[in-house]
Design a protein around this motif. Structure first.
Motif, short mmCIF file in Angstrom:
data_model
loop_
_atom_site.label_atom_id
_atom_site.label_comp_id
_atom_site.label_asym_id
_atom_site.label_seq_id
_atom_site.Cartn_x
_atom_site.Cartn_y
_atom_site.Cartn_z
N ARG A 239 0.83 -1.19 0.00
CA ARG A 239 0.00 0.00 0.00
C ARG A 239 0.87 1.26 0.00
O ARG A 239 1.89 1.32 0.70
CB ARG A 239 -0.92 0.02 1.23
N ILE A 240 0.49 2.22 -0.80
CA ILE A 240 1.20 3.49 -0.85
C ILE A 240 0.25 4.63 -0.53
O ILE A 240 -0.98 4.45 -0.54
CB ILE A 240 1.85 3.72 -2.24
N GLN A 241 0.81 5.79 -0.23
CA GLN A 241 -0.02 6.95 0.04
C GLN A 241 -0.69 7.40 -1.25
O GLN A 241 -0.03 7.69 -2.25
CB GLN A 241 0.84 8.10 0.60
N ASN B 24 -8.42 9.56 -6.43
CA ASN B 24 -8.66 8.32 -7.18
C ASN B 24 -7.39 7.66 -7.67
O ASN B 24 -7.44 6.78 -8.52
CB ASN B 24 -9.58 8.62 -8.38
N LYS B 25 -6.24 8.10 -7.18
CA LYS B 25 -4.98 7.51 -7.63
C LYS B 25 -4.82 6.09 -7.09
O LYS B 25 -5.36 5.75 -6.03
CB LYS B 25 -3.80 8.38 -7.18
N TYR C 174 2.02 3.42 -11.32
CA TYR C 174 3.01 3.40 -12.40
C TYR C 174 2.55 2.47 -13.53
O TYR C 174 1.38 2.48 -13.90
CB TYR C 174 4.39 2.99 -11.86
N ASP C 175 3.47 1.66 -14.05
CA ASP C 175 3.11 0.69 -15.09
C ASP C 175 3.11 -0.73 -14.54
O ASP C 175 3.34 -1.70 -15.26
CB ASP C 175 4.08 0.79 -16.27
N HIS C 176 2.82 -0.86 -13.24
CA HIS C 176 2.98 -2.15 -12.59
C HIS C 176 1.99 -3.21 -13.07
O HIS C 176 2.29 -4.41 -13.02
CB HIS C 176 2.91 -1.98 -11.07
N SER C 177 0.81 -2.80 -13.54
CA SER C 177 -0.11 -3.80 -14.09
C SER C 177 0.47 -4.42 -15.36
O SER C 177 0.27 -5.62 -15.63
CB SER C 177 -1.48 -3.18 -14.38
#
Length: 225
Positions: free
Chosen positions: A28-30, A34-35, A126-129
């Motif tokens: 989990r990130i801050q 809707n980010k 980012y582009d993690h998906s």
């Protein structure tokens, strides 16, 4: 930002079976509004603690889970000026296979998410998906001609459990006779002498021979159901 100050990281797509479904590990990130609120395990190379890229991958996973992967492999190296808003970014992407035993302890910020890359697009930063999809494509390919399924299972498992791994990863599985012929050859598995009892007839319990390396078979599975 010049290439001398480019962001360099190791990103890991860690897979695990959770209630029979393939999941990926996320942190989990801050997030604002809707980010996306999750990202893959990732971090910079530490030249003091890391003697190799594998060391970096293992270290990043240790921050989120106490389970050490039974198998890791590099998938791809990606880099451009667009994938990170901070500037030029390069990442070495790994996938890792973690067994499904119940002894795992996760960091408070960590969670296992279903591995559907399309569904993850709105969840991962980012582009993690995209990284998940590339790692999943590699796993789907290699699982068909290697012993990788056993690294997603608990310490003791049946041949039917291996069948279940194929179903979870590929949405289909080879016939049980093919699994039996492949996984009982050589020294890959050790028969524990114990049986798993349930509604069906008792099934032999096996474990991985730790002295045996990952097997590569001669050809892909031809028939599936």
């Amino acid at each position: 930002m010049s290439l001398n100050t480019a962001l360099i990281s190791v990103d890991i797509v860690a897979f695990r079976l959770v209630k029979g479904r393939l999941n990926v590990l996320a942190r989990r990130i801050q997030a604002d509004g809707n980010k996306p609120e999750w990202m893959l395990p990732a971090g910079k190379i530490d030249p003091v603690r890391d003697q190799s890229l594998d060391d970096t991958a293992y270290r990043q996973l240790e921050l989120l889970t106490n389970k050490k992967p039974g198998y890791i492999e590099q998938v791809v190296t990606l880099g451009d000026s667009q994938r990170d808003s901070r500037g030029w970014s390069l990442t070495i992407v790994y996938y890792a296979l973690i067994d499904s035993s119940d002894s795992e302890q996760l960091a408070p910020s960590a969670q296992w998410l279903p591995s559907d890359a399309e569904a993850l697009k709105g969840q991962l930063a980012y582009d993690h998906s995209r990284l998940v999809q590339q790692a999943l494509d590699r796993l789907k390919s290699k699982i068909q001609y290697s012993s990788l399924p056993v690294y997603l299972l608990p310490e003791h498992f049946t041949l039917s459990d291996i069948h279940g791994v194929f179903s979870a990863v590929l949405d289909k599985a080879p016939p049980m006779r093919s699994i039996r012929n492949r996984f009982l050859q050589g020294d890959l598995l050790i028969d524990t002498g114990r049986l798993k009892r349930g509604s069906n007839r008792p099934a032999a319990l096996y474990k991985v021979n730790q002295d045996s390396e990952a097997w590569l078979f001669d050809r892909l599975y031809i028939s599936t159901r």
